[in-house]
Structure formats: C-alpha cells, structure tokens
Design a protein around this motif. Sequence first.
Motif, PDB file in Angstrom:
ATOM      1  N   VAL A 170       0.838  -1.205   0.000  1.00  0.00           N
ATOM      2  CA  VAL A 170       0.000   0.000   0.000  1.00  0.00           C
ATOM      3  C   VAL A 170       0.870   1.250   0.000  1.00  0.00           C
ATOM      4  N   THR A 171       2.032   1.180   0.644  1.00  0.00           N
ATOM      5  CA  THR A 171       2.953   2.314   0.630  1.00  0.00           C
ATOM      6  C   THR A 171       3.356   2.656  -0.787  1.00  0.00           C
ATOM      7  N   TYR A 172       3.656   1.617  -1.577  1.00  0.00           N
ATOM      8  CA  TYR A 172       3.989   1.855  -2.980  1.00  0.00           C
ATOM      9  C   TYR A 172       2.805   2.468  -3.726  1.00  0.00           C
ATOM     10  N   ARG A 173       1.609   1.999  -3.422  1.00  0.00           N
ATOM     11  CA  ARG A 173       0.420   2.537  -4.094  1.00  0.00           C
ATOM     12  C   ARG A 173       0.214   4.015  -3.722  1.00  0.00           C
ATOM     13  N   LEU A 174       0.465   4.340  -2.479  1.00  0.00           N
ATOM     14  CA  LEU A 174       0.355   5.739  -2.068  1.00  0.00           C
ATOM     15  C   LEU A 174       1.300   6.625  -2.880  1.00  0.00           C
ATOM     16  N   CYS A 175       2.505   6.140  -3.085  1.00  0.00           N
ATOM     17  CA  CYS A 175       3.483   6.918  -3.859  1.00  0.00           C
ATOM     18  C   CYS A 175       3.036   7.085  -5.314  1.00  0.00           C
ATOM     19  N   LEU A 176       2.558   6.006  -5.901  1.00  0.00           N
ATOM     20  CA  LEU A 176       2.217   6.018  -7.320  1.00  0.00           C
ATOM     21  C   LEU A 176       0.869   6.674  -7.608  1.00  0.00           C
ATOM     22  N   TRP A 177      -0.097   6.487  -6.716  1.00  0.00           N
ATOM     23  CA  TRP A 177      -1.471   6.857  -7.015  1.00  0.00           C
ATOM     24  C   TRP A 177      -1.980   8.114  -6.306  1.00  0.00           C
ATOM     25  N   SER A 178      -1.274   8.604  -5.304  1.00  0.00           N
ATOM     26  CA  SER A 178      -1.809   9.775  -4.597  1.00  0.00           C
ATOM     27  C   SER A 178      -1.794  11.010  -5.507  1.00  0.00           C
ATOM     28  N   ARG A 179      -2.944  11.637  -5.643  1.00  0.00           N
ATOM     29  CA  ARG A 179      -3.061  12.854  -6.428  1.00  0.00           C
ATOM     30  C   ARG A 179      -2.894  14.100  -5.559  1.00  0.00           C
ATOM     31  N   LEU A 180      -2.891  13.904  -4.244  1.00  0.00           N
ATOM     32  CA  LEU A 180      -2.932  15.042  -3.326  1.00  0.00           C
ATOM     33  C   LEU A 180      -1.679  15.207  -2.477  1.00  0.00           C
ATOM     34  N   ALA A 181      -0.922  14.139  -2.281  1.00  0.00           N
ATOM     35  CA  ALA A 181       0.212  14.182  -1.355  1.00  0.00           C
ATOM     36  C   ALA A 181       1.390  14.959  -1.925  1.00  0.00           C
ATOM     37  N   ASN A 182       2.194  15.483  -1.021  1.00  0.00           N
ATOM     38  CA  ASN A 182       3.500  16.031  -1.384  1.00  0.00           C
ATOM     39  C   ASN A 182       4.581  14.967  -1.208  1.00  0.00           C
ATOM     40  N   ARG A 183       4.599  14.331  -0.029  1.00  0.00           N
ATOM     41  CA  ARG A 183       5.638  13.345   0.262  1.00  0.00           C
ATOM     42  C   ARG A 183       5.084  12.198   1.098  1.00  0.00           C
ATOM     43  N   VAL A 184       5.667  11.033   0.903  1.00  0.00           N
ATOM     44  CA  VAL A 184       5.379   9.855   1.723  1.00  0.00           C
ATOM     45  C   VAL A 184       6.638   9.589   2.548  1.00  0.00           C
ATOM     46  N   LEU A 185       6.534   9.805   3.864  1.00  0.00           N
ATOM     47  CA  LEU A 185       7.691   9.744   4.750  1.00  0.00           C
ATOM     48  C   LEU A 185       7.588   8.572   5.715  1.00  0.00           C
ATOM     49  N   LEU A 186       8.721   7.902   5.933  1.00  0.00           N
ATOM     50  CA  LEU A 186       8.816   6.841   6.935  1.00  0.00           C
ATOM     51  C   LEU A 186       9.631   7.376   8.110  1.00  0.00           C
ATOM     52  N   PRO A 187       9.008   7.780   9.220  1.00  0.00           N
ATOM     53  CA  PRO A 187       9.740   8.325  10.366  1.00  0.00           C
ATOM     54  C   PRO A 187      10.661   7.262  10.993  1.00  0.00           C
ATOM     55  N   LEU A 188      11.883   7.685  11.338  1.00  0.00           N
ATOM     56  CA  LEU A 188      12.848   6.796  11.972  1.00  0.00           C
ATOM     57  C   LEU A 188      13.158   7.192  13.407  1.00  0.00           C
ATOM     58  N   ASN A 189      13.131   8.466  13.695  1.00  0.00           N
ATOM     59  CA  ASN A 189      13.479   8.917  15.041  1.00  0.00           C
ATOM     60  C   ASN A 189      12.866  10.291  15.297  1.00  0.00           C
ATOM     61  N   ASP A 190      12.469  10.501  16.543  1.00  0.00           N
ATOM     62  CA  ASP A 190      11.905  11.771  16.985  1.00  0.00           C
ATOM     63  C   ASP A 190      12.498  12.036  18.354  1.00  0.00           C
ATOM     64  N   TYR A 191      13.416  13.029  18.449  1.00  0.00           N
ATOM     65  CA  TYR A 191      14.176  13.171  19.687  1.00  0.00           C
ATOM     66  C   TYR A 191      14.436  14.641  20.011  1.00  0.00           C
ATOM     67  N   PRO A 192      14.717  14.938  21.316  1.00  0.00           N
ATOM     68  CA  PRO A 192      15.027  16.317  21.700  1.00  0.00           C
ATOM     69  C   PRO A 192      16.297  16.791  21.009  1.00  0.00           C
ATOM     70  N   CYS A 193      16.278  18.028  20.546  1.00  0.00           N
ATOM     71  CA  CYS A 193      17.437  18.573  19.832  1.00  0.00           C
ATOM     72  C   CYS A 193      17.554  20.053  20.154  1.00  0.00           C
ATOM     73  N   HIS A 194      18.609  20.409  20.875  1.00  0.00           N
ATOM     74  CA  HIS A 194      18.790  21.801  21.276  1.00  0.00           C
ATOM     75  C   HIS A 194      20.052  22.423  20.700  1.00  0.00           C
ATOM     76  N   ASP A 195      20.948  21.592  20.184  1.00  0.00           N
ATOM     77  CA  ASP A 195      22.172  22.126  19.604  1.00  0.00           C
ATOM     78  C   ASP A 195      22.699  21.154  18.557  1.00  0.00           C
ATOM     79  N   ALA A 196      23.810  21.511  17.939  1.00  0.00           N
ATOM     80  CA  ALA A 196      24.381  20.696  16.874  1.00  0.00           C
ATOM     81  C   ALA A 196      24.825  19.327  17.386  1.00  0.00           C
TER      82      ALA A 196
END
Length: 723
Positions: free
Chosen positions: A46-72
């Motif tokens: 279905v992920t492939y179908r979303l990429c090929l068939w979506s008429r409305l999306a900008n991007r299909v993203l697979l999140p890998l990490n979400d973490y605190p970030c305050h500096d380099a």
Amino acid sequence: MKQHLALNITCPKGLEGLLADECKALGAEVGRETVGAVSVSAPQEVTYRLCLWSRLANRVLLPLNDYPCHDADSLYAGMKAIDWSAHVAAGGTISVDFAGSNREIRNSHFGALRCKDAVVDAFQERGLDRPSVDKQRPDLRIHVRLRKGRAVVAIDFSGESLHRRGYRQAGAMAPLKENLAAALLLRADWPGIAARGGALIDPLCGSGTLLIEGAMMAMDIAPGLQRRYWGFSGWRQHRPDMWQRILEDAQRRQAVAMTRQWPEIRGYDAGGKILAQAQDNIDRAGLQSQVRVSRRELANLTRPTHREMNFGLVICNPPYGERLGDEAELVHLYRHLGQRLLAEFEGWQAAVFTGNPSLGKRMGLRSRRQYQFLNGTLPSKLLLFDVNADNAVKERTSAQGQPEAVAPKLSAGGEMFANRLRKNLKQLQKWRKREDVSCYRAYDADMPEYAVAVDVYGGAVHIAEYAAPSSVDEDKARQRLRDTVEACAQVFELPETKIAIKERRRQRGTEQYRRQSETGEFLEVEEGQAKLLVNLHDYLDTGLFLDHRPVRLDIAKRAAGQRFLNLFCYTGAATVHAGVGGARHSTSVDMSNTYLQWARRNLSLNGLSEVRHRTVRADCRQWLAECDEEFDLILLDPPTFSNSKRMEDVLDIQRDHVALIEGAMARLSAQGLLIFSNNRRDFQLDAAVTEGFCVEDRTSWSLDEDFKRRKKPIHYCWYITHR
C-alpha cells in the motif's frame, strides 16, 4: 500477517481531509490529521500505491526517530543513533533535506551538513564504506525537520514532491501545483460528473494543469506513472518485484483507458505562447487524443456543439490581480465570465478558484459553496456554482440604460471612507459650481489609515495610494485600498472598471517617466478655456497637477501679448493656458521626450501651432546658461530631485534653487514676472533670493479649496520680479 509501516503523508495546507479519504481508498489505515499532514499505517504494498497513485500528497515519509534537539551535538547524536545500515548500503549515496532552526542551529545548510556527518561517521566507525552525497538521485533521501526543540528524522519515499508528475517542463509557468489542481477538481465533484458522462471545460486554461489532472482522474491514470525516480529505489528494504507488479498494473489500466471514449475535455486561452506550453504539457502526458486546447478569447466562449453536451463542469483559475489596479481592471473579466456561463452553460456546474474572492462576487452568480485553500502562501477560495437563471444576481440599470455591476455591501472601513468622501464633496460643491471646476481633488489622506489621494477628472476617478509605512501590515493596507475603491464606486456611481488605481512610491531618475501599464488611453478634460489630455493608467502621474490650477489660470489672464517660458514644462498644461490666453509666443523646456510629445498633443488639441509655441528637449539649467532670449512671463516649477542620465549633475531643488532662479531672472524682461514653485515639503527659500529680487509669497493664494484641507501645503509658490 503483513508488517505495517507507520507513515507520515504530507500535503498542502487545507487538503488534509481529502488526503485522508484518498489514503483510505488506497488501502491505508488513517490515524491523526495535523496541519499539512496525515498519519497512516500501511503495508509495504500500500505504501507503494500511495506513492504512485496519490493525487494530493506532497511526500510519503517513513519516520525513523523523533528526539530532543537543542544544539548541533544533540542533532548529530540523534542521527548517529539510527541504524542507517538497515536503510542504505555501505558506499551508497544519500541526500539530506533539512528544515527548521533554533538558537544554536540557525542555518539549514549547517543542519544538513551535521546530519550527513552523523550518517557517514556511523558507517566509518563500523569499518564500512562511507556513503557519498548525491543531491539529484540518491539511494536514500533523508528528511529532517527541526521544530519546537525536537528533530524528526524520516526517509522520503517520494524522492521529490509528488506534485511533480513529470509532464510539465522545468521552468514552465505553473500558477497551480498539480496536487492543488486535483484537490479543486475533487471539491468540484469532477469524478462524479465524469462518471455520468459530463464534460470538462477550462476557459482560461493557462498551461493546462486542470485539464490534464482532470483527464487522468477521469481515466483512472496513476499520476506518478511518468516519474523516473523514487526515494525508495535504493532503500535496502525495497521490494522491486512488488513494486514492478504495482507499476505494471497501473500501466495496464492506462492502456485500457486509452482505448475507451471519454467525456469531452477542452481548454481555451487567448495567449498563443501559453497555449503552446499547454499543448506541450498535454503531449508529454500522452493525452493529446483526450485533451484539446485552442486559442479563444473569453468573449467567444461557447458550449462545444460537435457532441451533445447537456451537462458538465466549467472550471478555471482566473487572474486575481497582484496590484489593486490590476484588480479593478479584472472586474470586467469576472463579470463577463459569469455572463458567458449563464448564456452558454445553463444546467452545468462551475468552479472558480481565485486569490481574490471579492472578484468572484462580480460574476453575477450566487455560489452554492466555498472552500478555503492556500495557493502557495496566498489564501484563496474555490467558489462552486449551479449555473442557472435562479442563481443569477440581478443588475441595476444606470440612467443611461447600461447595466451596472452589483455594488457590494461596504465594510465598516469602506463605509467610514465613503462618509468622509461625501462630506468632502458637499464642502466643495459650491466652489466647484462657482468656479466651473471639473478636475479636482476629492480626498487627500484626510484619515491617516486611508492614505490615498482621490482625484476626479470629469467623469473619471483616479486613486493614488501613498506607500504605507513598513509598520503597516501589507494585507491590511491592501484591504483598505479595496475599501477605498468600493467606496468610490458607490459614491461616484461608477463601475470599478472606470476607476484608475496606482500605488505611489518614491521614484528615482527616469522611473517617473516609465509606463506603469500600456493602455494608451487619453481622456480629454477642461480647465478654464484650455482643453487638456490626461492619462489615468499608463504613468505614475496623470499629466495634470491639480494643485497648480490657480497658477495656470492666472497665467492665462496675464499672457496676452507676452513672451512665455515654461521651464520643466511637464505636459505643457501651463503653456496651453498661456497660448489660449493670447501669448505672443512660448517656449517649453523639458528633458523627457514622452512629456514633450504629450505637450505637443495638448497644444494641437487647442489649435496652437508649433511655429509660435515651440518645445525644446534639454536640461533646463544648461539651456538657461546658453539662452540669449528675453521673456515677459516665466514659470519655473522644477522637481524636488532628479538624477536623470541626460543631466550632467543631479538636481536638488533646495541646494540648486538660487542658481535656477538667478538663471531665469537673467532671461526675464525688466517688467516681467517669474513664477517659482516647487513641492518639497520642507523647502526654505534662500535669503539671497529675497535680497536680490522683489519676492511675494503666493503659497496660500495658490492653493484652491480642494487642497486647503492639508495641514502642510502641497507646494510653495512665489511671484518674483526685478527690483
């Protein structure tokens, strides 16, 4: 059980609900909707179908990490903690798309560089070949967003924004992104209309985006079929066999679609170049047999007759006017569009997408529904109409029997402005009638929040907006200008198309002589015994400075038998007054060929020949220095500042006025009169002038009733004679 991927599907703001429905239809489980994104859970297929068939999306993203970030350092550490070897092969290629900032990370290029370093170091520390950077078609495109102290890292399966279908040439003009066009068609129920055999017509088709998206939607053609690069192609968990099956299925459906007969899809545009671009886009999309475009003015819009078309959808994205001057001219276009719809498309549906909904009100049709969108950063609306006589807004009829556009209800600010305008007109009424004045200033920034000048030229109105301070919100300034136009239309009982609007900014050099537009339309007006030509559209100024009316009329009274010199003559209005007043002969000097041509037209309009009334193109200062003629009446009305390329030196009236006056007085006869005027607000007449000549301050006298409301005079004026 198939493994599901937790995905984040992004889209333009305002499309989230439509996107959620589309994701469900393609087999994904929809979770949370956020601004510009929808979270879904979907197996890889279905992920492939979303990429090929979506008429409305900008991007299909697979999140890998979400973490605190305050500096380099924390950005680097969080990136390095991800097992990148599970996603890209050692020695492969990567690209990092980074957005966002905080106090420590202020530059997106720096943020992207730190992310790239983290990925590369993660491989090197494990003894693996380091990935290299490929910004065009990397094996893995990494998507990093820094917001509210957190970094969100994802793999971008799209590769590049999904709105780029591949049929549009790079650099081509694209007022509508493809996924926004698809959203408009969905909101207008084009799929339902197409399923019932309805037609699709775009009377202002531009580059053809709505037509192409509409055709692909009706024909069940996957929007991503022409794309040659996907962000998942080099992903280590990519399933080429699965992807190939999905791709081949879409190709088969397209091939079947090409063999069937589809509803009529047509577009029209008046521009040959833009139409050629539309045809090229249609050809690239492989839809030349299904989508047809031809050159046609909106005035000639008719329902195609070669096939029976009882219903369908007329959809378009008309221009909306970047400046309000454009907007007033576009009122006629929107009004005519409404007329053509009612005349030719009774029983059809119509959809108009505009960045200026007030123009939509001029169509003479009541919309049944409206949807809010963002076209880039511009708030816009999709107006939906049932085209039938019951929804037509009745027009008023003028005293001349001509239909008038329906006047909208004024806003509170517009009503306030209209009331002030009516008050001014009432105060000026007796004076105008007594002096037979037909060209005058009706309003001049009387209320600080409405910083415009409203001038009347016979039966026409000209609005000049003063540049707003940087502290004034641009949207508020635009709304106030719109209030002004609508109020003037009602007070003067004029259609907005008869009101000229200009934004006034400080001009440099020859910018004041440059055309603002290209109408070439001159209006003949009268002042005293003179006939004068004004142009309300093409230049910064109209060709007639209304505040100098008393001086020009006085010149006409004094001119009989006199030798008249007009320095910095502009369009020669004062020369015309001298000529009709009986001047023996006149000389008019200016550097602008445009204004001198205008002056000659004014002279000719009044039957004044160039034999006795010559025009000279020259720098007035240099001309005075070389002149050996004598004049009895001289008008010296220089600009405040000029740095024209045709001048040897810049002109600063405060610095240079003594030399100018002395040069003019050297050419003045013993009993002659020099009239010196300028409009520098802080001007101070040098003592050397009053010591050397007889000087009479005529500033107060030279301002008529329409310019006396100002706290400070709009100009200064002196009558100067020899001692």
